[in-house]
Design an enzyme around this catalytic site. Structure first.
Site, PDB file in Angstrom:
ATOM      1  N   LYS A 230       0.835  -1.212   0.000  1.00 43.76           N
ATOM      2  CA  LYS A 230       0.000   0.000   0.000  1.00 43.76           C
ATOM      3  C   LYS A 230       0.867   1.257   0.000  1.00 43.76           C
ATOM      4  CE  LYS A 230      -2.056  -1.129   3.894  1.00 43.76           C
ATOM      5  NZ  LYS A 230      -1.379  -2.400   4.220  1.00 43.76           N
TER       6      LYS A 230
ATOM      7  N   ARG B  58      11.849  -5.191   5.273  1.00 39.52           N
ATOM      8  CA  ARG B  58      11.592  -3.778   4.930  1.00 39.52           C
ATOM      9  C   ARG B  58      12.442  -2.826   5.771  1.00 39.52           C
ATOM     10  NH1 ARG B  58       5.613  -1.689   5.484  1.00 39.52           N
ATOM     11  NH2 ARG B  58       5.785  -2.739   7.490  1.00 39.52           N
TER      12      ARG B  58
ATOM     13  N   ARG C  90      10.924  -0.525  11.258  1.00 39.30           N
ATOM     14  CA  ARG C  90       9.803  -0.286  12.153  1.00 39.30           C
ATOM     15  C   ARG C  90       9.804  -1.265  13.320  1.00 39.30           C
ATOM     16  NH1 ARG C  90       4.659   0.364   8.211  1.00 39.30           N
ATOM     17  NH2 ARG C  90       3.734  -0.934   9.844  1.00 39.30           N
TER      18      ARG C  90
ATOM     19  N   ARG D 181      -0.731  -8.839  13.296  1.00 40.20           N
ATOM     20  CA  ARG D 181      -1.308  -7.841  12.377  1.00 40.20           C
ATOM     21  C   ARG D 181      -2.116  -8.535  11.282  1.00 40.20           C
ATOM     22  NH1 ARG D 181       4.137  -4.972  11.054  1.00 40.20           N
ATOM     23  NH2 ARG D 181       3.008  -3.979   9.348  1.00 40.20           N
TER      24      ARG D 181
ATOM     25  N   ARG E 211     -10.218   0.504   8.348  1.00 43.48           N
ATOM     26  CA  ARG E 211      -9.689  -0.801   8.708  1.00 43.48           C
ATOM     27  C   ARG E 211     -10.697  -1.653   9.457  1.00 43.48           C
ATOM     28  NH1 ARG E 211      -3.931   0.169   8.711  1.00 43.48           N
ATOM     29  NH2 ARG E 211      -2.780  -1.704   9.265  1.00 43.48           N
TER      30      ARG E 211
HETATM   31  P1  AP5 Z   1       4.830  -1.639   1.920  1.00 47.33           P
HETATM   32  O1  AP5 Z   1       4.486  -0.847   0.710  1.00 47.33           O
HETATM   33  O2  AP5 Z   1       5.582  -0.950   3.007  1.00 47.33           O
HETATM   34  O3  AP5 Z   1       3.518  -2.375   2.479  1.00 47.33           O
HETATM   35  P2  AP5 Z   1       2.233  -1.807   3.213  1.00 47.33           P
HETATM   36  O4  AP5 Z   1       1.049  -2.431   2.580  1.00 47.33           O
HETATM   37  O5  AP5 Z   1       2.284  -0.314   3.289  1.00 47.33           O
HETATM   38  O6  AP5 Z   1       2.453  -2.489   4.623  1.00 47.33           O
HETATM   39  P3  AP5 Z   1       2.354  -1.906   6.103  1.00 47.33           P
HETATM   40  O7  AP5 Z   1       3.112  -2.835   6.976  1.00 47.33           O
HETATM   41  O8  AP5 Z   1       2.721  -0.459   6.153  1.00 47.33           O
HETATM   42  O9  AP5 Z   1       0.819  -2.065   6.347  1.00 47.33           O
HETATM   43  P4  AP5 Z   1       0.097  -2.095   7.682  1.00 47.33           P
HETATM   44  O10 AP5 Z   1      -1.304  -1.953   7.220  1.00 47.33           O
HETATM   45  O11 AP5 Z   1       0.372  -3.262   8.545  1.00 47.33           O
HETATM   46  O12 AP5 Z   1       0.767  -0.887   8.507  1.00 47.33           O
HETATM   47  P5  AP5 Z   1       0.280   0.571   8.839  1.00 47.33           P
HETATM   48  O13 AP5 Z   1       1.462   1.432   8.876  1.00 47.33           O
HETATM   49  O14 AP5 Z   1      -0.879   0.939   7.988  1.00 47.33           O
HETATM   50  O15 AP5 Z   1       5.662  -2.926   1.432  1.00 47.33           O
HETATM   51  C1  AP5 Z   1       6.235  -3.823   2.374  1.00 47.33           C
HETATM   52  C2  AP5 Z   1       7.634  -4.261   1.910  1.00 47.33           C
HETATM   53  O16 AP5 Z   1       7.502  -5.091   0.758  1.00 47.33           O
HETATM   54  C3  AP5 Z   1       8.547  -3.093   1.485  1.00 47.33           C
HETATM   55  O17 AP5 Z   1       9.846  -3.375   1.915  1.00 47.33           O
HETATM   56  C4  AP5 Z   1       8.468  -3.083  -0.039  1.00 47.33           C
HETATM   57  O18 AP5 Z   1       9.695  -2.688  -0.611  1.00 47.33           O
HETATM   58  C5  AP5 Z   1       8.164  -4.542  -0.379  1.00 47.33           C
HETATM   59  N1  AP5 Z   1       7.231  -4.684  -1.503  1.00 47.33           N
HETATM   60  C6  AP5 Z   1       6.142  -3.905  -1.785  1.00 47.33           C
HETATM   61  N2  AP5 Z   1       5.501  -4.364  -2.886  1.00 47.33           N
HETATM   62  C7  AP5 Z   1       6.193  -5.468  -3.303  1.00 47.33           C
HETATM   63  C8  AP5 Z   1       6.034  -6.380  -4.394  1.00 47.33           C
HETATM   64  N3  AP5 Z   1       5.023  -6.250  -5.275  1.00 47.33           N
HETATM   65  N4  AP5 Z   1       6.945  -7.384  -4.509  1.00 47.33           N
HETATM   66  C9  AP5 Z   1       7.963  -7.520  -3.624  1.00 47.33           C
HETATM   67  N5  AP5 Z   1       8.179  -6.677  -2.574  1.00 47.33           N
HETATM   68  C10 AP5 Z   1       7.303  -5.658  -2.414  1.00 47.33           C
HETATM   69  O19 AP5 Z   1      -0.288   0.374  10.312  1.00 47.33           O
HETATM   70  C11 AP5 Z   1       0.576   0.071  11.395  1.00 47.33           C
HETATM   71  C12 AP5 Z   1      -0.246  -0.074  12.676  1.00 47.33           C
HETATM   72  O20 AP5 Z   1      -0.897   1.173  12.978  1.00 47.33           O
HETATM   73  C13 AP5 Z   1      -1.386  -1.108  12.645  1.00 47.33           C
HETATM   74  O21 AP5 Z   1      -0.933  -2.427  12.924  1.00 47.33           O
HETATM   75  C14 AP5 Z   1      -2.341  -0.563  13.711  1.00 47.33           C
HETATM   76  O22 AP5 Z   1      -1.881  -0.880  15.000  1.00 47.33           O
HETATM   77  C15 AP5 Z   1      -2.206   0.950  13.518  1.00 47.33           C
HETATM   78  N6  AP5 Z   1      -3.211   1.505  12.579  1.00 47.33           N
HETATM   79  C16 AP5 Z   1      -2.955   2.107  11.362  1.00 47.33           C
HETATM   80  N7  AP5 Z   1      -4.090   2.493  10.775  1.00 47.33           N
HETATM   81  C17 AP5 Z   1      -5.103   2.157  11.622  1.00 47.33           C
HETATM   82  C18 AP5 Z   1      -6.529   2.281  11.567  1.00 47.33           C
HETATM   83  N8  AP5 Z   1      -7.137   2.826  10.532  1.00 47.33           N
HETATM   84  N9  AP5 Z   1      -7.243   1.802  12.621  1.00 47.33           N
HETATM   85  C19 AP5 Z   1      -6.651   1.239  13.701  1.00 47.33           C
HETATM   86  N10 AP5 Z   1      -5.311   1.093  13.817  1.00 47.33           N
HETATM   87  C20 AP5 Z   1      -4.537   1.539  12.787  1.00 47.33           C
HETATM   88 MG    MG Z   2       2.467   1.079   4.848  1.00 44.66          MG
END
Ligand code: AP5
Ligand code: MG
Length: 216
Positions: A13, A127, A161, A172, A88
């Site tokens: 994402k 990552r 992270r 997660r 979410r």
């Molecule tokens: P990356 O693009 O970083 O993936 P992502 O989908 O952004 O993954 P996140 O871990 O950021 O998602 P998340 O939803 O768990 O975390 P968030 O920060 O939202 O890609 C990942 C890796 O893979 C990178 O190294 C990239 O280079 C590689 N990659 C990408 N695409 C690829 C491909 N096609 N092929 C190969 N490699 C690839 O949330 C964190 C925490 O915050 C949550 O756990 C929760 O506690 C809280 N939170 C956030 N939003 C909310 C909400 N709305 N409600 C409640 N709690 C929330």
């Molecule tokens: Mg992300």
């Protein structure tokens, strides 16, 4: 144009949102990034956020809805935004519908980035990002052109992270399947849901997203 990118942790994402920001002149709204900024502030709420994120659980719906509502109201969002990590849960999706209606806005596309669970642990544990500009990398799948030097800003300091370890990733993923995946039918019923193959390489996923957004 307002877009929502949906998908499990590590689906890509954030990686894709950065590319779409540039390509379409949109603003990425990552609730995860907002919460990490809150943690870095060291406030009481930041400490609470750190505890919940490190456990791989979700923050309260009320806080997240308030955060996004305030952010969408800022002037830069008028050019269009990409939701990354919100909504979410079903209550968040319903609150978003209401909020957009009140502001006279709509989601033009909701796109699921579909990836097998097994691939996600490898993606997340490999990552890292530039400590100066935030550009994202992966030990294997997205290395900088010159080892140890950020492609975007030339910085040489990188960070990982706190929630990117295998145990937290599994929690997660559980939260994703139990609380977030159930909102997919909400958007399918509205006729705005599309899906791209997130197992493809990064450039191919971008092409598929562009094809959806360009109506191809
Ligand atoms: P990356 O693009 O970083 O993936 P992502 O989908 O952004 O993954 P996140 O871990 O950021 O998602 P998340 O939803 O768990 O975390 P968030 O920060 O939202 O890609 C990942 C890796 O893979 C990178 O190294 C990239 O280079 C590689 N990659 C990408 N695409 C690829 C491909 N096609 N092929 C190969 N490699 C690839 O949330 C964190 C925490 O915050 C949550 O756990 C929760 O506690 C809280 N939170 C956030 N939003 C909310 C909400 N709305 N409600 C409640 N709690 C929330
Ligand atoms: Mg992300």
């Amino acid at each position: 144009m307002n877009i929502n990118l949906l998908g499990p942790p590590g689906a890509g994402k954030g990686t894709q949102a950065k590319r779409l920001e540039e390509r379409y002149g949109l603003v990425q709204l990552s609730t995860g990034d907002m919460l990490r900024a809150l943690v870095a502030s060291g406030s009481e709420l930041g400490l609470e956020a750190k505890r919940i994120m490190d456990a791989g659980q979700l923050m309260s719906d009320d806080l997240m809805v308030e955060m996004i509502s305030a952010r969408i109201g800022e002037p830069d969002c008028a050019k269009g935004f990409i939701l990354d990590g919100f909504p979410r849960t079903t209550p968040q999706a319903e609150a978003l519908d209401k909020m957009l209606e009140e502001k006279g806005l709509q989601l033009d596309a909701v796109i699921e980035i579909a990836v097998d669970d097994e691939a996600l642990v490898e993606r997340i544990t490999g990552r890292y990002s530039c400590a100066r500009c935030g550009a994202g990398y992966h030990d294997e799948f997205q290395r900088p052109k010159v080892d140890g030097v950020c492609d975007s800003c030339g910085g040489s300091d990188f960070k990982r992270r706190a929630d990117d370890n295998e145990e937290t990733v599994r929690s997660r993923l559980k939260a994703y399947h139990a609380q977030t995946a159930p909102i997919l039918p909400h958007y399918r019923d509205k006729g705005v849901l599309s899906s791209v193959d997130g197992m493809a390489d990064i450039d191919e996923v971008t092409r598929q997203l562009e094809s959806v957004l360009d109506g191809g």
